[in-house]
Scaffold this active site. Structure first.
Site, short mmCIF file in Angstrom:
data_model
loop_
_atom_site.label_atom_id
_atom_site.label_comp_id
_atom_site.label_asym_id
_atom_site.label_seq_id
_atom_site.Cartn_x
_atom_site.Cartn_y
_atom_site.Cartn_z
N GLU A 136 -9.26 -11.35 -7.36
CA GLU A 136 -8.41 -10.16 -7.26
C GLU A 136 -7.28 -10.17 -8.29
O GLU A 136 -6.94 -9.14 -8.85
CB GLU A 136 -7.83 -10.05 -5.85
N HIS A 143 -1.91 -5.38 1.55
CA HIS A 143 -3.14 -6.13 1.39
C HIS A 143 -2.76 -7.53 0.93
O HIS A 143 -1.80 -7.69 0.17
CB HIS A 143 -4.04 -5.50 0.31
N LYS A 192 0.83 -1.20 0.00
CA LYS A 192 0.00 0.00 0.00
C LYS A 192 0.88 1.26 0.00
O LYS A 192 2.09 1.18 0.26
CB LYS A 192 -0.92 -0.05 1.23
N TYR A 223 -12.48 -3.77 -3.48
CA TYR A 223 -13.07 -4.08 -2.18
C TYR A 223 -14.49 -4.63 -2.29
O TYR A 223 -15.01 -5.19 -1.32
CB TYR A 223 -13.00 -2.88 -1.24
N ASN A 262 -1.97 -0.13 7.26
CA ASN A 262 -1.45 -1.45 7.62
C ASN A 262 -0.53 -2.05 6.56
O ASN A 262 -0.34 -3.25 6.50
CB ASN A 262 -2.59 -2.39 8.03
P1 GDP Z 1 -7.65 -7.50 5.54
O1 GDP Z 1 -8.08 -8.59 4.61
O2 GDP Z 1 -6.85 -7.97 6.71
O3 GDP Z 1 -6.99 -6.32 4.85
O4 GDP Z 1 -8.99 -6.90 6.18
P2 GDP Z 1 -10.48 -6.84 5.58
O5 GDP Z 1 -10.58 -7.45 4.25
O6 GDP Z 1 -11.39 -7.29 6.67
O7 GDP Z 1 -10.68 -5.27 5.45
C1 GDP Z 1 -10.17 -4.53 4.37
C2 GDP Z 1 -9.88 -3.13 4.85
O8 GDP Z 1 -11.08 -2.55 5.38
C3 GDP Z 1 -8.87 -3.05 5.99
O9 GDP Z 1 -7.53 -3.02 5.51
C4 GDP Z 1 -9.29 -1.79 6.69
O10 GDP Z 1 -8.76 -0.66 6.03
C5 GDP Z 1 -10.80 -1.77 6.52
N1 GDP Z 1 -11.47 -2.34 7.68
C6 GDP Z 1 -11.78 -3.64 7.91
N2 GDP Z 1 -12.36 -3.80 9.10
C7 GDP Z 1 -12.44 -2.57 9.65
C8 GDP Z 1 -12.95 -2.07 10.91
O11 GDP Z 1 -13.44 -2.81 11.76
N3 GDP Z 1 -12.84 -0.72 11.12
C9 GDP Z 1 -12.29 0.11 10.20
N4 GDP Z 1 -12.21 1.42 10.48
N5 GDP Z 1 -11.79 -0.32 9.02
C10 GDP Z 1 -11.87 -1.64 8.75
MG MG Z 2 -9.50 -8.68 3.10
#
Ligand code: GDP
Ligand code: MG
Length: 205
Positions: free
Chosen positions: A175, A164, A19, A59, A161
Site C-alpha cells: 500500500e 484505513h 477517509k 482494495y 469508519n
Molecule cells: P479494515 O482493514 O478494517 O478497513 O477492513 P477490511 O480490509 O476487511 O475491509 C475494507 C473495507 O471493506 C471496509 O472498510 C468496509 O468498507 C468494507 N467491508 C469489509 N467487510 C465488510 C462487510 O462485511 N460488509 C460491508 N458492507 N462492507 C465491508
Molecule cells: Mg483492510
C-alpha cells in the site's frame, strides 16, 4: 540476536488514510495526535482527492481480498439471520467495492506513512475494528463514529469508519508503494527516538 539497524523493529511502516468523513468531521488533528502520542513517527503525508483507479487498485492489491471480503460479509448477514444480496461472494464484494469507490473518491483524504515498532499492529489497535458498532471504546472508530453494516448496507453505501490502516506488514509495504513515491517517504531521526528505543535511554544527561 542483535538487530541490524535496518531490521530493527523500529523501522516497521504502515499506511494510514484519513477517509473523507474523517476530514469532514474535523478529526484530522485527533487522528494524527493519537499516532504521535503513542510514539510513532510520521514519515510521509499528503492530501488528495483519490481517483476511482487509485481506490480500486488499493482494495485489490491483495488478490485474496475479493474472496475474503465476500465470504466475511455473507457470514455477517447470515449471523444476523439476514439474507445476503448474493450467494456468490465475488458478487457481494463487487457491491462493497462500488460503494467504497463512491465513498473514498467523494472528497479529499489524507494519506500518511507512520513508522515505529510494530507500527502495523499498534495502528490497528489504535483505530479499532472495521465496524464502528463493535469497535472498542478508546479506539478511533469506537470513540468518534457510530455506523453499522445494518445501516450502511440498508442505505446502499459504504460503512463510514473514518480511517484505513494496513492489516499486515506485506499489505503495508504494497500500500505504501501504491500511494507514495519512494522519495515522498522521508528517512529521518527524531531526537526522542533515543528515549523510545535507546538501550540505555542515553542523552538525558
Ligand atoms: P479494515 O482493514 O478494517 O478497513 O477492513 P477490511 O480490509 O476487511 O475491509 C475494507 C473495507 O471493506 C471496509 O472498510 C468496509 O468498507 C468494507 N467491508 C469489509 N467487510 C465488510 C462487510 O462485511 N460488509 C460491508 N458492507 N462492507 C465491508
Ligand atoms: Mg483492510
Amino acid at each position: 540476536m542483535p538487530h541490524s539497524s535496518k531490521s530493527h523493529p523500529s523501522h516497521e511502516r504502515t499506511l494510514v488514510i484519513i477517509k473523507p468523513d474523517g476530514i469532514q468531521r474535523s478529526l484530522i488533528n485527533e487522528i494524527i495526535k493519537r499516532h504521535e502520542q503513542i510514539g510513532l513517527k510520521l514519515v510521509g503525508i499528503k492530501m488528495l482527492v483519490p481517483t476511482t483507479e487509485l481506490i480500486e487498485k488499493h482494495y485489490t492489491l491483495d488478490p485474496e481480498w475479493y474472496m475474503k471480503t465476500g465470504l466475511k460479509s455473507i457470514k455477517s448477514y447470515t449471523d444476523k439471520g439476514l439474507t445476503p444480496p448474493h450467494t456468490d461472494p465475488l458478487k457481494v464484494t463487487a457491491i462493497i467495492l462500488k460503494n467504497l469507490v463512491k465513498y473514498m473518491t467523494s472528497g479529499p483524504v489524507i494519506a500518511m506513512v507512520w513508522q515505529g515498532a510494530h507500527a502495523v499492529q499498534i495502528v490497528r489497535k489504535l483505530i479499532g475494528g472495521t465496524e464502528p458498532l463493535s469497535s472498542n471504546v478508546g479506539t478511533i472508530r469506537g470513540d468518534y463514529v457510530l455506523d453499522s453494516y445494518t445501516m450502511s448496507d440498508g442505505d446502499t453505501r459504504s460503512i463510514r469508519n473514518l480511517v484505513h490502516a494496513s492489516g499486515s506488514v506485506k499489505e503495508a509495504n504494497d500500500e505504501i508503494s501504491h500511494w507514495f513515491k519512494k522519495e515522498e517517504v522521508i528517512d529521518y531521526k527524531l531526537v526522542t527516538e533515543q528515549l523510545v528505543y535507546g538501550v540505555n535511554m542515553e542523552g538525558i544527561f
